[in-house]
Design a protein around this motif. Structure first.
Motif, PDB file in Angstrom:
ATOM      1  N   THR A 325       8.535   5.830 -15.968  1.00  0.00           N
ATOM      2  CA  THR A 325       8.276   6.085 -14.552  1.00  0.00           C
ATOM      3  C   THR A 325       6.789   5.839 -14.291  1.00  0.00           C
ATOM      4  N   ALA A 326       6.451   5.622 -13.034  1.00  0.00           N
ATOM      5  CA  ALA A 326       5.046   5.347 -12.719  1.00  0.00           C
ATOM      6  C   ALA A 326       4.721   6.001 -11.387  1.00  0.00           C
ATOM      7  N   LEU A 327       3.454   6.343 -11.216  1.00  0.00           N
ATOM      8  CA  LEU A 327       3.018   6.974  -9.970  1.00  0.00           C
ATOM      9  C   LEU A 327       2.990   5.935  -8.849  1.00  0.00           C
ATOM     10  N   ALA A 328       3.600   6.280  -7.722  1.00  0.00           N
ATOM     11  CA  ALA A 328       3.494   5.429  -6.530  1.00  0.00           C
ATOM     12  C   ALA A 328       3.047   6.333  -5.392  1.00  0.00           C
ATOM     13  N   ILE A 329       2.121   5.861  -4.569  1.00  0.00           N
ATOM     14  CA  ILE A 329       1.688   6.683  -3.428  1.00  0.00           C
ATOM     15  C   ILE A 329       1.847   5.867  -2.151  1.00  0.00           C
ATOM     16  N   VAL A 330       2.652   6.408  -1.244  1.00  0.00           N
ATOM     17  CA  VAL A 330       2.913   5.732   0.027  1.00  0.00           C
ATOM     18  C   VAL A 330       1.845   6.183   1.025  1.00  0.00           C
ATOM     19  N   ASP A 331       1.152   5.206   1.619  1.00  0.00           N
ATOM     20  CA  ASP A 331       0.096   5.494   2.597  1.00  0.00           C
ATOM     21  C   ASP A 331       0.751   5.677   3.968  1.00  0.00           C
ATOM     22  N   MET A 332       0.727   6.924   4.483  1.00  0.00           N
ATOM     23  CA  MET A 332       1.349   7.178   5.785  1.00  0.00           C
ATOM     24  C   MET A 332       0.283   7.451   6.847  1.00  0.00           C
ATOM     25  N   HIS A 333      -0.735   6.627   6.833  1.00  0.00           N
ATOM     26  CA  HIS A 333      -1.823   6.621   7.817  1.00  0.00           C
ATOM     27  C   HIS A 333      -2.832   7.745   7.590  1.00  0.00           C
ATOM     28  N   ASP A 334      -2.457   8.995   7.859  1.00  0.00           N
ATOM     29  CA  ASP A 334      -3.409  10.086   7.651  1.00  0.00           C
ATOM     30  C   ASP A 334      -2.926  11.066   6.585  1.00  0.00           C
ATOM     31  N   ARG A 335      -1.825  10.740   5.950  1.00  0.00           N
ATOM     32  CA  ARG A 335      -1.282  11.537   4.847  1.00  0.00           C
ATOM     33  C   ARG A 335      -0.751  10.555   3.802  1.00  0.00           C
ATOM     34  N   GLY A 336      -0.583  11.057   2.575  1.00  0.00           N
ATOM     35  CA  GLY A 336       0.019  10.213   1.548  1.00  0.00           C
ATOM     36  C   GLY A 336       1.238  10.904   0.970  1.00  0.00           C
ATOM     37  N   LEU A 337       2.128  10.118   0.394  1.00  0.00           N
ATOM     38  CA  LEU A 337       3.288  10.689  -0.293  1.00  0.00           C
ATOM     39  C   LEU A 337       3.262  10.157  -1.722  1.00  0.00           C
ATOM     40  N   ALA A 338       2.915  11.049  -2.661  1.00  0.00           N
ATOM     41  CA  ALA A 338       2.849  10.649  -4.071  1.00  0.00           C
ATOM     42  C   ALA A 338       4.209  10.891  -4.711  1.00  0.00           C
ATOM     43  N   LEU A 339       4.703   9.884  -5.421  1.00  0.00           N
ATOM     44  CA  LEU A 339       6.023   9.970  -6.051  1.00  0.00           C
ATOM     45  C   LEU A 339       5.880   9.673  -7.536  1.00  0.00           C
ATOM     46  N   TYR A 340       6.446  10.544  -8.339  1.00  0.00           N
ATOM     47  CA  TYR A 340       6.428  10.310  -9.787  1.00  0.00           C
ATOM     48  C   TYR A 340       7.744  10.848 -10.332  1.00  0.00           C
ATOM     49  N   GLY A 341       8.713   9.966 -10.539  1.00  0.00           N
ATOM     50  CA  GLY A 341      10.034  10.419 -10.972  1.00  0.00           C
ATOM     51  C   GLY A 341      10.597  11.401  -9.973  1.00  0.00           C
ATOM     52  N   LYS A 342      10.980  12.605 -10.458  1.00  0.00           N
ATOM     53  CA  LYS A 342      11.543  13.566  -9.509  1.00  0.00           C
ATOM     54  C   LYS A 342      10.472  14.482  -8.902  1.00  0.00           C
ATOM     55  N   HIS A 343       9.215  14.217  -9.226  1.00  0.00           N
ATOM     56  CA  HIS A 343       8.125  15.015  -8.664  1.00  0.00           C
ATOM     57  C   HIS A 343       7.515  14.305  -7.457  1.00  0.00           C
ATOM     58  N   TRP A 344       7.036  15.071  -6.513  1.00  0.00           N
ATOM     59  CA  TRP A 344       6.382  14.455  -5.358  1.00  0.00           C
ATOM     60  C   TRP A 344       5.380  15.413  -4.739  1.00  0.00           C
ATOM     61  N   LEU A 345       4.444  14.829  -3.999  1.00  0.00           N
ATOM     62  CA  LEU A 345       3.439  15.632  -3.300  1.00  0.00           C
ATOM     63  C   LEU A 345       3.084  14.894  -2.017  1.00  0.00           C
ATOM     64  N   GLY A 346       3.216  15.587  -0.900  1.00  0.00           N
ATOM     65  CA  GLY A 346       2.869  14.951   0.375  1.00  0.00           C
ATOM     66  C   GLY A 346       1.664  15.622   0.993  1.00  0.00           C
ATOM     67  N   GLY A 347       0.763  14.851   1.595  1.00  0.00           N
ATOM     68  CA  GLY A 347      -0.375  15.460   2.291  1.00  0.00           C
ATOM     69  C   GLY A 347      -1.637  14.633   2.163  1.00  0.00           C
ATOM     70  N   ARG A 348      -2.750  15.237   2.603  1.00  0.00           N
ATOM     71  CA  ARG A 348      -4.024  14.502   2.602  1.00  0.00           C
ATOM     72  C   ARG A 348      -4.549  14.264   1.190  1.00  0.00           C
ATOM     73  N   LEU A 349      -4.262  15.223   0.282  1.00  0.00           N
ATOM     74  CA  LEU A 349      -4.757  15.082  -1.087  1.00  0.00           C
ATOM     75  C   LEU A 349      -4.147  13.832  -1.737  1.00  0.00           C
ATOM     76  N   ALA A 350      -2.854  13.626  -1.499  1.00  0.00           N
ATOM     77  CA  ALA A 350      -2.179  12.460  -2.085  1.00  0.00           C
ATOM     78  C   ALA A 350      -2.812  11.168  -1.558  1.00  0.00           C
ATOM     79  N   LEU A 351      -3.184  11.179  -0.281  1.00  0.00           N
ATOM     80  CA  LEU A 351      -3.796   9.971   0.284  1.00  0.00           C
ATOM     81  C   LEU A 351      -5.179   9.736  -0.327  1.00  0.00           C
ATOM     82  N   ARG A 352      -5.932  10.840  -0.515  1.00  0.00           N
ATOM     83  CA  ARG A 352      -7.263  10.690  -1.128  1.00  0.00           C
ATOM     84  C   ARG A 352      -7.131  10.135  -2.544  1.00  0.00           C
ATOM     85  N   LEU A 353      -6.104  10.617  -3.261  1.00  0.00           N
ATOM     86  CA  LEU A 353      -5.878  10.136  -4.631  1.00  0.00           C
ATOM     87  C   LEU A 353      -5.570   8.634  -4.618  1.00  0.00           C
TER      88      LEU A 353
END
Ligand SMILES: Cc1cc2nc3c(=O)[nH]c(=O)nc-3n(C[C@H](O)[C@H](O)[C@H](O)COP(=O)(O)OP(=O)(O)OC[C@H]3O[C@@H](n4cnc5c(N)ncnc54)[C@H](O)[C@@H]3O)c2cc1C
Length: 366
Positions: A325-353
């Motif tokens: 699996t690999a980290l993917a981060i979707v840029d949603m303009h002012d927030r990000g959605l980080a996806l890693y297998g079954k784990h995820w994190l949505g918000g500004r921190l994900a976008l900064r990463l």
């Protein structure tokens, strides 16, 4: 005696070779690169659309080649003769090679059932999310609408990461510019981001709603324009984000091919020819089909370098083992959605990463 290595395309894996050209040259390779003068980085696609300066979203390949003593030819590659070992370019040139590596990326999958590449849906203008540099023209189109006080009526086709990125950033850009807009997203699936956890897809859906994007599931596309009738408006622009397939220039090559591209062994060599390698989105790993994502090319780069050295030295080649699996981060303009297998994190921190990872990647090649 030198071995002529021809690299076609300056995709992610070949970027690694360019910065390690001295290693290859010391082993007896003379290198020619066939590639456009700039590499457009898809990790910054949403930023390009949102107005980031062009040079912060791309790399100067001509400068990189010069810095590493590599001959650089910019005419596009169009064909290959495996018997005489020549590549043919759009301007009529042909170049002889001893060893060839192809890293020419991908284009958009036709969304229609018949696979036609130019859909004939209504009178709308079409935009493709690849090649990435075309997103600059899409941005200009939004700016133009702002200047003329025109309402933007757009449909993004595709509910995967790139469709979600495009819809979110088109809406964000329109809001920033004060353009009245009606931006929709349609997908053939019952939910957004089919490969992501359910909760992450619901989070993405809420973000689209917050940005004013309506999305519609279960739209079955075909060659007819009937699906457009399911919308209660008639779009002026259709943005195709319908997934990636191997670059068109690969389709007729005299190599072992399948729908995913040039069939390669785990050593990254073409199934049919030991002196021809293929990497990234244009390649189809026979043992385990890979998703089309930049990170595969990034990880293949060091294996490709090792295997080119091994080929030259007559030693055994290494196998490429794709990450589970690999980290993917979707840029949603002012927030990000980080996806890693079954784990995820949505918000500004994900976008900064995401911004940090992408800047760090580009810095390696500046
Ligand atoms: C909007 C969008 C956002 C994306 N975001 C991400 C992301 O955040 N992370 C991620 O991992 N993936 C992302 N992807 C997927 C990613 O774009 C691809 O998987 C990745 O670019 C493939 O890398 P590659 O090295 O195979 O090819 P590319 O990066 O496409 O590089 C291929 C190179 O070959 C050159 N080339 C093409 N044809 C020819 C020719 N005929 N002759 C010579 N040169 C040629 C091209 O100019 C290009 O520079 C995104 C895709 C889209 C559409």
């Amino acid at each position: 005696m030198t071995t002529h290595l021809v690299l076609v395309g300056a995709g992610h894996a070949h970027l690694h070779l360019l910065t390690h050209a001295d290693t290859l040259q010391r082993a007896g390779y003379r290198i020619t690169l066939v590639a456009p003068t700039r590499f457009w980085y898809s990790g910054r696609a949403a930023r390009l659309l949102s107005g980031a300066p062009r040079d912060t979203c791309s790399l100067d390949i001509a400068a990189l080649a010069t810095r590493h003593g590599i001959e650089h030819v910019t005419a596009p590659f169009v064909a290959l003769d495996v018997h005489t070992k020549h590549v043919f370019l759009a301007d009529g040139q042909h170049i002889a090679f001893d060893v060839l590596s192809l890293n020419v990326g991908s284009d958009i999958v036709p969304p229609t059932a018949s696979g036609s590449t130019v859909p004939t849906w209504g009178d709308a203008r079409y935009w493709h999310v690849k090649p990435i540099e075309r997103l600059d023209a899409l941005r200009q189109h939004v700016l133009d609408a702002a200047q003329r006080h025109r309402v933007l009526r757009m449909v993004v086709v595709g509910g995967g990461p790139s469709g979600v990125e495009m819809a979110a950033n088109l809406a964000g850009l329109s809001q920033q510019l004060g353009v009245a807009n009606d931006i929709r997203l349609v997908t053939r699936h019952s939910r957004l981001l089919p490969a992501a956890p359910d909760a992450a897809a619901r989070w993405a859906s809420r973000q689209l709603t917050r940005l004013g994007v309506e999305w519609q599931p279960d739209i079955a596309f075909d060659d007819g324009a009937e699906w457009l009738d399911t919308l209660d408006f008639s779009p002026d622009d259709i943005v195709l984000a319908t997934g990636l397939r191997p670059a068109y220039c690969v389709a007729d090559l005299p190599l072992a091919l399948d729908d995913n591209g040039i069939r390669i062994k785990s050593t990254l060599q073409s199934e049919a020819h030991a002196t021809i390698f293929a990497v990234g989105d244009c390649a189809s790993l026979t043992d385990s089909p890979l998703p089309k994502r930049g990170v595969e090319g990034v990880r293949q780069g060091p294996v490709l370098l090792k295997n080119l050295m091994a080929l030259q030295n007559g030693t055994p080649l290494d196998a490429y083992h794709p990450p589970a699996t690999a980290l993917a981060i979707v840029d949603m303009h002012d927030r990000g959605l980080a996806l890693y297998g079954k784990h995820w994190l949505g918000g500004r921190l994900a976008l900064r990463l995401k911004r940090y990872i992408d800047r760090r990647f580009l810095r390696l090649y500046r």
